[in-house]
Design a protein around this motif. Structure first.
Motif, mmCIF file in Angstrom:
data_model
loop_
_atom_site.group_PDB
_atom_site.id
_atom_site.type_symbol
_atom_site.label_atom_id
_atom_site.label_comp_id
_atom_site.label_asym_id
_atom_site.label_seq_id
_atom_site.Cartn_x
_atom_site.Cartn_y
_atom_site.Cartn_z
ATOM 1 N N ILE A 188 0.804 -1.189 -0.084
ATOM 2 C CA ILE A 188 -0.036 0.072 0.023
ATOM 3 C C ILE A 188 0.732 1.471 -0.071
ATOM 4 N N THR A 189 0.151 2.387 -0.460
ATOM 5 C CA THR A 189 0.983 3.686 -0.419
ATOM 6 C C THR A 189 0.736 4.548 0.901
ATOM 7 N N PRO A 190 1.638 5.438 1.141
ATOM 8 C CA PRO A 190 1.372 6.152 2.191
ATOM 9 C C PRO A 190 -0.163 6.471 2.418
ATOM 10 N N GLU A 191 -0.565 7.153 1.296
ATOM 11 C CA GLU A 191 -1.899 7.591 1.240
ATOM 12 C C GLU A 191 -3.012 6.575 1.628
ATOM 13 N N GLU A 192 -2.831 5.421 1.032
ATOM 14 C CA GLU A 192 -3.820 4.141 1.647
ATOM 15 C C GLU A 192 -3.523 4.015 2.786
ATOM 16 N N GLU A 193 -2.561 3.899 3.564
ATOM 17 C CA GLU A 193 -2.156 3.949 4.823
ATOM 18 C C GLU A 193 -2.853 4.654 5.896
ATOM 19 N N ASN A 194 -2.924 6.029 5.308
ATOM 20 C CA ASN A 194 -3.475 7.036 6.069
ATOM 21 C C ASN A 194 -4.997 6.772 6.247
ATOM 22 N N GLU A 195 -5.468 6.414 4.860
ATOM 23 C CA GLU A 195 -7.185 6.410 4.741
ATOM 24 C C GLU A 195 -7.570 5.250 5.671
ATOM 25 N N LEU A 196 -6.654 4.195 5.614
ATOM 26 C CA LEU A 196 -7.052 3.124 6.733
ATOM 27 C C LEU A 196 -6.859 3.724 8.033
ATOM 28 N N ARG A 197 -5.813 4.293 8.392
ATOM 29 C CA ARG A 197 -5.573 4.846 9.913
ATOM 30 C C ARG A 197 -6.902 5.801 10.267
ATOM 31 N N GLU A 198 -7.184 6.686 9.551
ATOM 32 C CA GLU A 198 -8.197 7.590 9.609
ATOM 33 C C GLU A 198 -9.369 7.226 10.050
ATOM 34 N N LEU A 199 -9.511 5.786 9.630
ATOM 35 C CA LEU A 199 -11.054 5.119 9.786
ATOM 36 C C LEU A 199 -10.894 4.730 11.117
ATOM 37 N N ILE A 200 -11.438 5.075 12.319
ATOM 38 C CA ILE A 200 -11.444 4.693 13.793
ATOM 39 C C ILE A 200 -12.002 3.433 14.136
ATOM 40 N N GLU A 201 -13.337 3.118 13.340
ATOM 41 C CA GLU A 201 -13.818 1.893 13.606
ATOM 42 C C GLU A 201 -13.288 0.977 12.703
ATOM 43 N N GLU A 202 -13.252 -0.252 13.174
ATOM 44 C CA GLU A 202 -12.686 -1.268 12.611
ATOM 45 C C GLU A 202 -13.533 -1.792 11.622
ATOM 46 N N ALA A 203 -14.944 -1.641 11.782
ATOM 47 C CA ALA A 203 -15.731 -2.193 10.887
ATOM 48 C C ALA A 203 -15.677 -1.322 9.627
ATOM 49 N N MET A 204 -15.381 0.183 9.538
ATOM 50 C CA MET A 204 -14.977 0.853 8.686
ATOM 51 C C MET A 204 -13.704 0.768 7.796
ATOM 52 N N ARG A 205 -12.931 0.166 8.661
ATOM 53 C CA ARG A 205 -11.677 -0.465 7.804
ATOM 54 C C ARG A 205 -11.691 -1.457 6.941
ATOM 55 N N LEU A 206 -12.449 -2.372 7.681
ATOM 56 C CA LEU A 206 -12.787 -3.631 6.906
ATOM 57 C C LEU A 206 -13.661 -3.091 5.662
ATOM 58 N N GLU A 207 -14.353 -2.462 5.764
ATOM 59 C CA GLU A 207 -15.477 -1.961 4.552
ATOM 60 C C GLU A 207 -14.472 -1.287 3.550
ATOM 61 N N HIS A 208 -13.508 -0.500 3.950
ATOM 62 C CA HIS A 208 -12.620 0.324 3.014
ATOM 63 C C HIS A 208 -11.877 -0.811 2.433
ATOM 64 N N LEU A 209 -11.254 -1.589 3.060
ATOM 65 C CA LEU A 209 -10.350 -2.550 2.468
ATOM 66 C C LEU A 209 -11.186 -3.307 1.397
ATOM 67 N N ARG A 210 -12.329 -3.904 1.767
ATOM 68 C CA ARG A 210 -13.257 -4.599 0.799
ATOM 69 C C ARG A 210 -13.865 -3.714 -0.436
ATOM 70 N N GLU A 211 -13.939 -2.519 -0.281
ATOM 71 C CA GLU A 211 -14.752 -1.917 -1.392
ATOM 72 C C GLU A 211 -13.889 -1.068 -1.980
ATOM 73 N N VAL A 212 -12.559 -0.718 -1.361
ATOM 74 C CA VAL A 212 -11.641 0.347 -2.032
ATOM 75 C C VAL A 212 -10.401 -0.315 -2.453
ATOM 76 N N ILE A 213 -9.575 -0.723 -1.566
ATOM 77 C CA ILE A 213 -8.346 -1.417 -1.734
ATOM 78 C C ILE A 213 -8.452 -2.546 -2.668
ATOM 79 N N GLU A 214 -9.112 -3.761 -2.132
ATOM 80 C CA GLU A 214 -9.227 -4.805 -2.735
ATOM 81 C C GLU A 214 -9.404 -4.793 -4.383
#
Length: 179
Positions: free
Chosen positions: A10-36
């Motif tokens: 992942i890029t630093p921007e993608e890392e920041n996007e994940l870290r900005e999502l405080i709720e873990e459920a939102m991180r998983l959703e971001h992973l599945r809907e954006v990163i993957e």
């Protein structure tokens, strides 16, 4: 669930996007809907699928057990769990970005990625075989045989090449798997 493992560089921007999502459920959703989708469609060279072999791969590179002890930045060479850094961090160990038991997201910093990339070429097929067949079958939950070894070795080669590319690109890595 399928228990399929995937590494993403992942890029630093993608890392920041994940870290900005405080709720873990939102991180998983971001992973599945954006990163993957982004990596599967646009950057397959910056990801590595390991199927179900990630379990045996982790055990082979650590002490034969499937402990998942995350958190912290172990760039000082001290492993978070059982085994030797940086091999412990190839699959599971690293900073935990998702703590629910049904999914794994573990983060490896760019420095850890460089350490891993430097260590993996020393793992020969002979060494990997020795470590693999040292795993106690009762710890793995399925038979250890030549077919499983070949499957795990082929996926290890893919992951090793992936880490070299991720290191050259100066990227962090996340390992993901559904449970």
């Amino acid at each position: 669930m399928s228990c399929l493992g995937v590494h993403f560089a992942i890029t630093p921007e993608e890392e920041n996007e994940l870290r900005e999502l405080i709720e873990e459920a939102m991180r998983l959703e971001h992973l599945r809907e954006v990163i993957e989708p982004r990596y599967f469609e646009e950057h397959p060279d910056l990801m590595a699928e390991s199927g179900k072999s990630w379990d045996a791969m982790h055990r082979t590179l650590t002490d034969g057990h499937l402990f998942w002890i995350g958190g912290g930045d172990e760039d000082d060479g001290e492993a978070a769990g059982k085994g030797e850094y940086p091999l412990t961090h190839v699959v599971l160990y690293g900073e935990v970005l998702f703590t629910e038991p049904h999914y794994i997201i573990s983060y490896k910093s760019p420095q850890q990625v460089r350490d891993i990339a430097a260590a993996l070429p020393a793992i020969t097929q002979e060494e990997f075989r020795r470590r693999f067949f040292a795993i106690k079958p009762e710890n793995l939950g399925y038979f250890i045989n030549e077919e499983e070894f070949e499957y795990t070795w082929e996926n290890f080669l893919t992951v090793r090449t992936f880490y070299l590319r991720a290191s050259e690109a100066g990227r962090a890595v996340i390992f993901t798997a559904d449970q």
